[in-house]
Design an enzyme around this catalytic site. Structure first.
Site, mmCIF file in Angstrom:
data_model
loop_
_atom_site.group_PDB
_atom_site.id
_atom_site.type_symbol
_atom_site.label_atom_id
_atom_site.label_comp_id
_atom_site.label_asym_id
_atom_site.label_seq_id
_atom_site.Cartn_x
_atom_site.Cartn_y
_atom_site.Cartn_z
ATOM 1 N N SER A 209 -7.657 -1.294 -12.080
ATOM 2 C CA SER A 209 -6.031 -0.942 -11.554
ATOM 3 C C SER A 209 -6.090 -1.629 -10.307
ATOM 4 O O SER A 209 -6.489 -2.616 -9.944
ATOM 5 C CB SER A 209 -6.196 0.535 -11.519
ATOM 6 O OG SER A 209 -5.194 1.194 -11.435
ATOM 7 N N ASN A 210 -4.986 -0.898 -9.616
ATOM 8 C CA ASN A 210 -4.686 -1.212 -8.025
ATOM 9 C C ASN A 210 -4.600 -0.050 -7.419
ATOM 10 O O ASN A 210 -4.834 1.219 -7.773
ATOM 11 C CB ASN A 210 -3.484 -2.056 -8.239
ATOM 12 C CG ASN A 210 -2.415 -1.486 -8.698
ATOM 13 O OD1 ASN A 210 -1.986 -0.385 -8.436
ATOM 14 N ND2 ASN A 210 -1.772 -2.078 -9.841
ATOM 15 N N HIS A 211 -3.995 -0.178 -5.943
ATOM 16 C CA HIS A 211 -4.118 0.925 -4.961
ATOM 17 C C HIS A 211 -2.859 1.692 -5.043
ATOM 18 O O HIS A 211 -2.472 2.556 -4.050
ATOM 19 C CB HIS A 211 -4.557 0.283 -3.595
ATOM 20 C CG HIS A 211 -5.802 -0.118 -3.605
ATOM 21 N ND1 HIS A 211 -7.076 0.640 -3.478
ATOM 22 C CD2 HIS A 211 -6.385 -1.612 -3.193
ATOM 23 C CE1 HIS A 211 -8.143 -0.212 -3.461
ATOM 24 N NE2 HIS A 211 -7.771 -1.484 -3.162
ATOM 25 N N SER A 212 -1.815 1.479 -5.764
ATOM 26 C CA SER A 212 -0.951 1.974 -5.772
ATOM 27 C C SER A 212 -0.835 3.654 -5.952
ATOM 28 O O SER A 212 -1.402 3.904 -7.168
ATOM 29 C CB SER A 212 0.281 1.402 -7.061
ATOM 30 O OG SER A 212 1.497 2.265 -7.102
ATOM 31 N N ALA A 277 3.313 -1.092 -9.891
ATOM 32 C CA ALA A 277 2.530 -2.265 -9.577
ATOM 33 C C ALA A 277 1.852 -2.494 -10.971
ATOM 34 O O ALA A 277 0.490 -1.828 -11.413
ATOM 35 C CB ALA A 277 1.406 -1.821 -8.602
#
Length: 402
Positions: A209-212, A277
């Site tokens: 995943s990502n930091h969004s 994102a």
């Protein structure tokens, strides 16, 4: 824009209640119908006679109307009657009661029954306003979709100087006017927004995943819903509450799910705002069982996900608008402009991770917007709610001048 608007004005126990007289006068002068509801404590600071004279309506303060006639003040009917409920001044006590759904007087019952937009204008002393409990209650009320008219900085009744002063009546009227101006701007327009991260499964336990956090997309959804648009929000996993009661949220998890959900809504949308994102790659062969830690090294085969912006941009019909986002770390404007052109977007909103306070996880953002006409608009660092208003303004300008 306040002409013929029905405004419920809730007045609570604060020394700033004396300003309510001017607020009623300004609202009536602007053409609004004003019905005042006072708490018992508010009557210690300003008389009902003053407010009923200015509003030309009897002031309400209890459930019982005329005891001799057996009449009562119906909180449900009041909540349905109003175009807006404004609680000004909103004391710390009233903020706490409304934040936690306590209902022991007419005003709190009307608040819980209201179908209309609700505005809170806090007023209290400096330390009370700064207290974590008060700040938490204000944030909680805002998370429900209520509007907060922030207290102002100045001299307080205690003699201290700082934040906590009730916003001036002129400011409150100005914000109400702005709200009703914005509210009708996109009535009948279908707006499709993507927000948040995606999660690409490695096995039943792990994912990429990502930091969004979804904060920017949710702020955009709220701004467009308040402008009257029919908003559908395709949201990846977030901890955020529904940004506005009128928003229809479609929860998804992976990039593939986000594409399918967005594609299903795209044909009917007048405007698509791609703020999510979305992962560029996903594991090619997710494991059906948890992968055990055995080897010293572990490799993962990844495959490209569908490029949602490029795929739908190629299908865009005449008159349909698309706005994309680009988070860059180098050659920012060049990379963003390339995305604008390749994906057939009308706007690209550029974020740079090199800008302090911008990007993932912050409550603020700093954007540069480029459009197909070659225009470049650079904005200062603002709250994400203010950024959403800026984007709404750009869309309104485009619709007014196709």
């Amino acid at each position: 824009m306040l002409h013929a608007k029905r405004i419920l004005l809730g007045i609570t126990g604060s020394i700033a209640a004396y300003k309510a007289a001017l607020l009623v006068r300004l609202l009536v002068k602007a053409g609004a119908e004003v019905q005042v509801i006072m708490t018992e404590a508010a009557g210690e600071f300003i008389t009902p006679l003053t407010l009923s004279t200015l509003s030309k309506r009897p002031v309400l303060s209890s459930f019982v109307g005329n005891p001799a006639e057996g009449t009562w003040n119906n909180h449900v009917e009041l909540g349905l009657w109003a175009d807006a409920l404004v609680i000004a001044p909103a004391s710390a006590h009233t903020l706490a009661r409304c934040a936690f759904g306590l209902c022991n007087d007419l005003l709190s019952a009307v608040y819980l029954s209201a179908k209309c937009p609700v505005f809170f204008a806090p007023a209290m002393d400096l330390d009370m306003y700064r207290h974590p409990s008060t700040l938490h209650n204000i944030d909680r009320l805002a998370s429900y979709g209520n509007h907060i008219i922030r207290a102002e900085h100045g001299e307080l009744a205690s003699g201290l100087v700082g934040e906590g002063r009730l916003a001036e009546p002129e400011t409150i009227v100005e914000q109400l006017t702005h709200f009703f101006n914005q509210r009708g701007a996109l009535v009948g327009r279908r707006v499709l927004i993507t927000a948040g991260p995606t999660q690409e499964p490695i096995d039943p336990v792990r994912y990429i995943s990502n930091h969004s956090t979804g904060k920017m997309g949710y702020a955009i959804a709220r701004a467009f819903a308040m402008a009257g648009a029919d908003v559908t929000l395709v949201s990846g996993p977030t901890a955020l509450p529904l940004p506005h009661p009128a928003v229809r949220r479609v929860p998804v998890r992976s990039a593939a799910e986000m594409f399918r959900a967005t594609e299903a809504e795209f044909e009917q949308a007048d405007l698509l705002i791609l703020n999510a994102a979305v992962a560029d790659y996903t594991p090619a062969h997710p494991a059906h069982q948890k992968i055990k830690k055995k080897e010293a090294e572990f490799s993962l085969e990844l495959t490209k996900t569908v490029d949602i912006a490029a795929t739908l941009g190629a299908r865009k019909r005449p008159g349909q608008l698309m706005m994309g986002f680009a988070l860059e770390t180098e050659n920012e404007q060049e990379n963003a402009l390339g995305k604008l052109q390749r994906k057939n977007l009308d706007w690209i909103v550029l974020n740079s991770l090199r800008d302090a306070g911008a990007g993932f996880g912050h409550d603020t953002n700093k954007i540069t917007v480029m459009d197909r006409g070659g225009n470049v608009r650079v904005f200062d660092l603002k709250t994400k709610e203010e950024v959403a208003e800026d984007l709404l303004t750009l869309v309104k300008e485009k619709l007014a001048n196709p």
